[in-house]
Design a protein around this motif. Structure first.
Motif, short mmCIF file in Angstrom:
data_model
loop_
_atom_site.label_atom_id
_atom_site.label_comp_id
_atom_site.label_asym_id
_atom_site.label_seq_id
_atom_site.Cartn_x
_atom_site.Cartn_y
_atom_site.Cartn_z
N GLY A 47 45.92 26.02 41.27
CA GLY A 47 46.91 26.19 40.22
C GLY A 47 48.33 26.08 40.75
N GLU A 48 49.27 26.24 39.84
CA GLU A 48 50.68 26.12 40.19
C GLU A 48 51.11 27.25 41.12
OE1 GLU A 48 55.04 25.93 37.91
OE2 GLU A 48 53.17 25.79 36.76
N HIS A 49 50.58 28.45 40.89
CA HIS A 49 51.00 29.61 41.67
C HIS A 49 49.90 30.12 42.60
CE1 HIS A 49 54.61 29.76 39.26
NE2 HIS A 49 53.90 29.79 38.16
N PHE A 50 48.64 29.93 42.22
CA PHE A 50 47.53 30.43 43.03
C PHE A 50 46.45 29.36 43.13
CE2 PHE A 50 49.37 34.16 40.93
CZ PHE A 50 49.66 34.95 42.03
N ASN A 51 45.66 29.46 44.18
CA ASN A 51 44.53 28.56 44.38
C ASN A 51 43.25 29.36 44.29
OD1 ASN A 51 42.50 26.84 45.44
ND2 ASN A 51 44.03 25.69 46.59
N GLY A 52 42.36 28.94 43.37
CA GLY A 52 41.13 29.68 43.17
C GLY A 52 40.28 29.83 44.41
N HIS A 53 40.47 28.96 45.38
CA HIS A 53 39.69 29.08 46.62
C HIS A 53 40.02 30.37 47.37
CE1 HIS A 53 39.30 24.73 45.82
NE2 HIS A 53 38.15 24.83 46.47
N GLN A 54 41.17 30.95 47.08
CA GLN A 54 41.55 32.22 47.72
C GLN A 54 40.75 33.40 47.16
OE1 GLN A 54 45.74 31.56 46.51
NE2 GLN A 54 46.24 31.99 48.65
N PHE A 55 40.09 33.19 46.02
CA PHE A 55 39.46 34.32 45.34
C PHE A 55 37.94 34.15 45.22
CE2 PHE A 55 43.79 33.72 43.76
CZ PHE A 55 44.34 34.96 44.07
N ILE A 56 37.37 33.28 46.03
CA ILE A 56 35.93 33.03 45.97
C ILE A 56 35.14 34.30 46.31
CG2 ILE A 56 34.04 31.83 47.12
CD1 ILE A 56 35.92 29.40 47.36
N VAL A 57 35.51 34.97 47.37
CA VAL A 57 34.79 36.18 47.78
C VAL A 57 34.89 37.25 46.69
CG1 VAL A 57 34.76 38.09 49.42
CG2 VAL A 57 35.02 35.75 50.25
N GLN A 58 36.07 37.42 46.11
CA GLN A 58 36.25 38.38 45.02
C GLN A 58 35.36 38.04 43.84
OE1 GLN A 58 40.33 38.96 43.66
NE2 GLN A 58 39.60 39.56 41.63
N ALA A 59 35.27 36.74 43.51
CA ALA A 59 34.44 36.32 42.38
C ALA A 59 32.97 36.64 42.63
CB ALA A 59 34.62 34.82 42.13
N ILE A 60 32.50 36.40 43.84
CA ILE A 60 31.11 36.71 44.19
C ILE A 60 30.86 38.21 44.11
CG2 ILE A 60 29.40 36.66 46.04
CD1 ILE A 60 30.70 33.99 46.93
N ASP A 61 31.79 38.99 44.63
CA ASP A 61 31.64 40.45 44.59
C ASP A 61 31.61 40.97 43.15
OD1 ASP A 61 31.57 40.56 47.32
OD2 ASP A 61 33.65 41.21 47.58
N ASP A 62 32.27 40.25 42.24
CA ASP A 62 32.34 40.70 40.84
C ASP A 62 31.20 40.16 39.99
OD1 ASP A 62 34.59 42.17 41.34
OD2 ASP A 62 35.99 40.65 40.62
N GLY A 63 30.26 39.42 40.60
CA GLY A 63 29.07 39.03 39.87
C GLY A 63 28.78 37.55 39.79
N ALA A 64 29.67 36.69 40.29
CA ALA A 64 29.40 35.25 40.26
C ALA A 64 28.18 34.94 41.12
CB ALA A 64 30.61 34.47 40.77
N ILE A 65 27.26 34.15 40.55
CA ILE A 65 26.05 33.82 41.32
C ILE A 65 26.18 32.47 42.00
CG2 ILE A 65 24.54 35.23 39.89
CD1 ILE A 65 23.65 32.64 38.50
N GLY A 66 27.31 31.82 41.78
CA GLY A 66 27.54 30.54 42.44
C GLY A 66 29.00 30.16 42.34
N VAL A 67 29.41 29.25 43.22
CA VAL A 67 30.80 28.80 43.21
C VAL A 67 30.85 27.29 43.35
CG1 VAL A 67 31.73 30.96 44.15
CG2 VAL A 67 31.01 29.14 45.72
#
Length: 468
Positions: A47-67
């Motif tokens: 994104g313009e201000h953030f890159n989702g790749h920085q939040f992959i671990v957080q997403a997995i910890d919050d319930g994402a089963i895949g990235v």
């Protein structure tokens, strides 16, 4: 979302799949790690201000089963187990998966574009179609390469209709969005001078909006504004089915009478159907006609919708009226282009007010080389209409102020500011009891922050008064 397998998803996005659990199924899609739900596939979007790749671990910890991640990104899951799909471009992959998912649905998709009124028409259409069957709509103004796919993923087979909004500021964007969504009903509400910086000219705007027809579903219907010459040009070239709306006597969905009623209008459609529109602004009559034309194109009897809009409410920051202190504020600050600003001005000039009419206008952005002329024309209109005071905000909006002055508006009734932050209590204090203030400007100007300043000012006044 109807569940899909990781094998399906990887194939749809032309990705390389690494499995952690072959039995797991995707139950949702997310691009924002703050909103991840259990069972989601998380797309790491730059994104313009953030890159989702920085939040992959957080997403997995919050319930994402895949990235879904870019092949260029070095992946470190810090020992966590997850299914991974690597792709060349995660935004493209998001659209590709939505395109695949859309083809699995039996839902009838309505795609809406236009220079003005897209969101209101989308909201009206949703309001009407929900009377018949379960319907999904784009949230807010989710109308780009991320918003449209996310909306599609919210659709399930239990939903009869999906109402999508499609926006653009560059060639090829609506072409891609229509490819993803494959609409059965393609709608152009209107075409005017918007996003000229990216689209070049009104001809470029028309070409961009017309892209929605390139991927219309076989047997689909084009719904268009017959009062707009650019829409007529597109319709004349289109060889499929079409439904027109407007005031023109050739319109299939035609407004044959208009009467003001309360804060809105009572209109007659096709000479027999009386419909109450409970919202201000005569431009919303066309949005209403567009939504009825969509229902007609889908095969519904318009008589079943006679009273459906009586409970309709505009989305936020669209002609949103509120009392703050001793003034009335009309918040129309969601966005602005020449046509929508002129419509707002016309409304302000015609409404009954107890005291002065004050117009606060910010820059109209992305108008390219025509910016100066288009801002100047607004200033000339301000001077012609019954507007008592003009405040402008921004570099381009200064041209509105200059043109208003040159056209005869007294300088004492005009104020200009470089940015919203420059508006101070002393300027707000010049507002008078029972003034009506209409605020308009492009999204990037954040003109709604002026309303926060008004609230703060009048709250301090009230507190000061109570101290004595």
């Amino acid at each position: 979302m109807e569940t899909i397998s990781f094998e399906e998803a990887a194939k749809a996005v032309n990705g390389q799949l690494t499995f952690a659990d072959k039995n797991a199924r995707i139950r949702g899609v997310s691009t924002d790690s703050r909103n991840v739900q259990n069972g989601d596939l998380f797309f790491a979007i730059p994104g313009e201000h953030f890159n989702g790749h920085q939040f992959i671990v957080q997403a997995i910890d919050d319930g994402a089963i895949g990235v879904v991640v870019s092949r260029e990104h070095t992946l470190d899951l810090k020992g966590r187990s997850s299914s991974i799909i690597q792709v060349a471009n995660t935004i493209t992959a998001l659209g590709d998966l939505a395109k695949y998912y859309r083809q699995k649905l039996g839902t009838r998709i309505i795609g809406i574009t236009g220079s003005n009124g897209k969101t209101t028409t989308k909201e009206m259409t949703y309001h009407l179609l929900s009377c018949f069957s379960p319907t999904v709509k784009s949230q807010k103004s989710f109308n780009n390469f991320i918003g449209v796919p996310i909306t599609i993923f919210e659709i399930e087979n239990k939903h009869r209709y999906g109402v999508l909004e499609m926006g653009t500021n560059a060639p090829g964007e609506i072409l891609r969005l229509s490819e993803i969504s494959n609409p059965e009903i393609a709608v152009i509400v209107n075409i005017s001078k918007t996003h000229l910086e990216g689209l070049g000219s009104i001809e470029g705007v028309a070409r961009a909006k017309g892209e929605i027809l390139e991927n219309i579903r076989t047997g689909g219907v084009f719904v268009y504004n017959i009062d707009n010459p650019w829409c007529i040009t597109i319709a004349d070239r289109y060889k499929g089915k079409s439904v027109s709306f407007g005031f023109n006597h050739h319109a299939q969905i035609r407004c044959t009478d208009v009467k003001k009623k309360n804060t809105g209008y009572m209109i007659t459609i096709n000479g027999y159907l009386d419909v109450y529109i409970p919202i201000p602004g005569d431009h919303n009559i066309n949005n209403c006609l567009a939504s009825f034309a969509i229902c007609y194109a889908l095969g519904h009897d318009l008589r079943d919708l006679k009273d459906a809009l009586s409970s309709f409410k505009l989305p936020s920051m669209r002609m949103e009226q509120q009392c703050i202190g001793n003034i009335t504020v009309i918040n129309d600050a969601y966005n602005a282009n020449p046509e929508s600003v002129n419509a707002a001005l016309q409304y302000l000039g015609e409404i009954n007010t107890r005291n002065r009419r004050v117009f606060i206008c910010g820059d109209m952005l992305e108008l390219g080389k025509e910016s100066y002329q288009l801002h100047r024309e607004v200033g000339e209109k301000v001077a012609r209409l019954n507007i008592d005071a003009l405040w402008t905000v921004g570099e381009h909006a200064c041209d509105i102020a200059r043109a208003a002055k040159l056209s005869g508006m007294p300088e004492s009734r005009i104020m200009s500011f470089k940015e919203v932050a420059d508006i101070s209590a002393s300027e707000i204090n010049t507002l008078k009891e029972d003034d009506t203030v209409l605020i308009k400007g492009s999204r990037g100007m954040h003109m709604e922050k002026i309303i926060e300043k008004f609230r703060e000012f009048f709250l301090k006044q009230e507190l000061s008064h109570n101290c004595f």
